[in-house]
Design a protein around this motif. Structure first.
Motif, mmCIF file in Angstrom:
data_model
loop_
_atom_site.group_PDB
_atom_site.id
_atom_site.type_symbol
_atom_site.label_atom_id
_atom_site.label_comp_id
_atom_site.label_asym_id
_atom_site.label_seq_id
_atom_site.Cartn_x
_atom_site.Cartn_y
_atom_site.Cartn_z
ATOM 1 N N ILE A 1 1.014 -1.261 -0.167
ATOM 2 C CA ILE A 1 0.090 -0.093 0.090
ATOM 3 C C ILE A 1 1.014 1.175 0.023
ATOM 4 O O ILE A 1 0.678 2.253 -0.835
ATOM 5 N N ASN A 2 1.902 1.253 0.873
ATOM 6 C CA ASN A 2 2.660 2.477 0.777
ATOM 7 C C ASN A 2 3.491 2.498 -0.438
ATOM 8 O O ASN A 2 3.618 3.597 -0.935
ATOM 9 N N GLU A 3 4.226 1.497 -0.655
ATOM 10 C CA GLU A 3 4.986 1.618 -1.997
ATOM 11 C C GLU A 3 4.321 1.961 -3.341
ATOM 12 O O GLU A 3 4.405 2.820 -4.219
ATOM 13 N N LEU A 4 2.820 1.517 -3.462
ATOM 14 C CA LEU A 4 2.070 1.747 -4.780
ATOM 15 C C LEU A 4 1.542 3.425 -4.632
ATOM 16 O O LEU A 4 1.347 4.064 -5.503
ATOM 17 N N SER A 5 1.415 3.776 -3.488
ATOM 18 C CA SER A 5 0.974 5.140 -3.083
ATOM 19 C C SER A 5 2.089 6.092 -3.415
ATOM 20 O O SER A 5 1.713 7.208 -3.776
ATOM 21 N N ILE A 6 3.176 5.903 -3.094
ATOM 22 C CA ILE A 6 4.424 6.706 -3.544
ATOM 23 C C ILE A 6 4.947 6.429 -4.869
ATOM 24 O O ILE A 6 5.636 7.169 -5.535
ATOM 25 N N GLY A 7 4.755 5.402 -5.601
ATOM 26 C CA GLY A 7 5.096 5.017 -6.826
ATOM 27 C C GLY A 7 6.692 4.373 -6.837
ATOM 28 O O GLY A 7 7.076 4.431 -7.938
ATOM 29 N N GLU A 8 7.094 4.084 -5.946
ATOM 30 C CA GLU A 8 8.626 3.379 -5.919
ATOM 31 C C GLU A 8 8.690 2.409 -4.969
ATOM 32 O O GLU A 8 8.104 2.560 -3.556
ATOM 33 N N PRO A 9 9.049 1.257 -5.283
ATOM 34 C CA PRO A 9 9.564 0.907 -6.648
ATOM 35 C C PRO A 9 8.308 0.462 -7.525
ATOM 36 O O PRO A 9 7.101 0.645 -6.946
ATOM 37 N N LYS A 10 8.297 0.358 -8.839
ATOM 38 C CA LYS A 10 7.579 0.138 -9.689
ATOM 39 C C LYS A 10 7.316 -1.430 -9.536
ATOM 40 O O LYS A 10 8.212 -2.326 -9.418
ATOM 41 N N ASP B 1 -6.335 -15.718 -14.623
ATOM 42 C CA ASP B 1 -7.200 -14.684 -13.915
ATOM 43 C C ASP B 1 -6.871 -14.960 -12.248
ATOM 44 O O ASP B 1 -7.286 -14.114 -11.504
ATOM 45 N N GLN B 2 -5.857 -15.602 -11.625
ATOM 46 C CA GLN B 2 -5.209 -15.825 -10.479
ATOM 47 C C GLN B 2 -4.011 -15.442 -10.206
ATOM 48 O O GLN B 2 -3.189 -15.345 -11.001
ATOM 49 N N PRO B 3 -4.025 -14.205 -9.163
ATOM 50 C CA PRO B 3 -2.879 -13.680 -8.936
ATOM 51 C C PRO B 3 -1.589 -14.825 -8.621
ATOM 52 O O PRO B 3 -1.693 -15.759 -7.784
ATOM 53 N N ALA B 4 -0.462 -14.850 -9.512
ATOM 54 C CA ALA B 4 0.514 -15.724 -9.399
ATOM 55 C C ALA B 4 1.872 -15.164 -9.019
ATOM 56 O O ALA B 4 2.574 -16.113 -8.296
ATOM 57 N N GLY B 5 2.278 -13.975 -9.316
ATOM 58 C CA GLY B 5 3.473 -13.581 -9.009
ATOM 59 C C GLY B 5 3.642 -12.178 -8.873
ATOM 60 O O GLY B 5 2.607 -11.379 -9.675
ATOM 61 N N LEU B 6 5.044 -11.446 -8.777
ATOM 62 C CA LEU B 6 4.979 -10.129 -8.817
ATOM 63 C C LEU B 6 6.433 -9.895 -9.167
ATOM 64 O O LEU B 6 7.525 -10.849 -8.832
ATOM 65 N N ILE B 7 6.714 -8.755 -9.409
ATOM 66 C CA ILE B 7 8.271 -8.199 -9.777
ATOM 67 C C ILE B 7 8.152 -6.957 -9.350
ATOM 68 O O ILE B 7 7.009 -6.034 -9.621
ATOM 69 N N SER B 8 9.253 -6.339 -8.612
ATOM 70 C CA SER B 8 9.327 -5.010 -8.259
ATOM 71 C C SER B 8 10.878 -4.353 -8.636
ATOM 72 O O SER B 8 11.869 -5.275 -8.427
ATOM 73 N N PHE B 9 11.041 -3.264 -9.081
ATOM 74 C CA PHE B 9 12.372 -2.615 -9.603
ATOM 75 C C PHE B 9 12.161 -1.345 -9.426
ATOM 76 O O PHE B 9 11.302 -0.337 -9.298
ATOM 77 N N GLY B 10 13.605 -0.818 -8.911
ATOM 78 C CA GLY B 10 13.388 0.696 -8.620
ATOM 79 C C GLY B 10 14.991 1.166 -8.457
ATOM 80 O O GLY B 10 15.958 0.398 -8.790
ATOM 81 N N LYS B 11 15.044 2.388 -7.802
ATOM 82 C CA LYS B 11 16.474 2.805 -7.424
ATOM 83 C C LYS B 11 16.992 1.749 -6.643
ATOM 84 O O LYS B 11 16.625 1.088 -5.653
ATOM 85 N N CYS B 12 18.382 1.825 -6.737
ATOM 86 C CA CYS B 12 19.319 0.855 -6.009
ATOM 87 C C CYS B 12 19.362 1.178 -4.687
ATOM 88 O O CYS B 12 19.433 2.344 -4.185
#
Length: 165
Positions: free
Chosen positions: A51-60, A68-79
């Motif tokens: 919730i916090n990360e998606l609200s500020i937009g970092e990381p993507k 249609d079932q949630p299976a996985g995720l990836i996040s990337f951003g500043k080192c």
């Protein structure tokens, strides 16, 4: 079988929290002490983090759906570690619900992420993997990441840096 990968939004926070929590608890069992594992990677803590990360937009963060079932995720951003310049980006996380391990979702997710990173004209990618997480390390090596002999100790657990240029 249908697979969809798209950028996540606040409506996905609970699904992302579930993916991250369940995958971490399964993948890090025996590597991270149970009391830490079930506290740090609780559904509530992971959901609030997204919730916090998606609200500020970092990381993507992107979410993958399988039928249609949630299976996985990836996040990337500043080192997060070190003083890398703007030619670097970090893949913060790639996680899958256990039932999707070995299904090709992780490969599709990381390829999707790398393509998004290339669109931003970023040349160098790093990620960190727990030294004892041989499953993850093997996966990253198969898709072209190389351990560059850099490591760090976080809460008595050794993490290795992998890079792809």
């Amino acid at each position: 079988m249908s697979r969809l990968i798209r950028y996540a939004n606040l409506n996905d926070a609970e699904a992302l929290g579930k993916i991250h929590s369940e995958s971490s608890q399964a993948g890090f069992k025996g590597i991270i002490p149970d009391d830490t594992l079930y506290d740090v990677f609780s559904l509530e803590r992971r959901t609030n983090r997204f919730i916090n990360e998606l609200s500020i937009g970092e990381p993507k963060t992107a979410i993958a759906f399988e039928n249609d079932q949630p299976a996985g995720l990836i996040s990337f951003g500043k080192c997060r570690y070190g003083n890398n310049d703007n030619s670097w980006i970090e893949i913060w996380r790639v996680y899958l619900i256990r039932e999707f391990w070995g299904s090709g979702v992780a490969k599709d997710l990381i390829e999707w992420g790398i393509n998004e990173i290339k669109k931003a004209n970023i040349e160098n990618i790093e990620l960190w993997a727990l030294e004892e997480n041989m499953r993850a390390r093997s996966f990253y090596e198969k898709i072209g990441f190389k351990h560059d002999n850099t490591f760090q100790i976080v809460d008595s657990v050794k993490e290795l840096r992998y890079v792809k240029r």
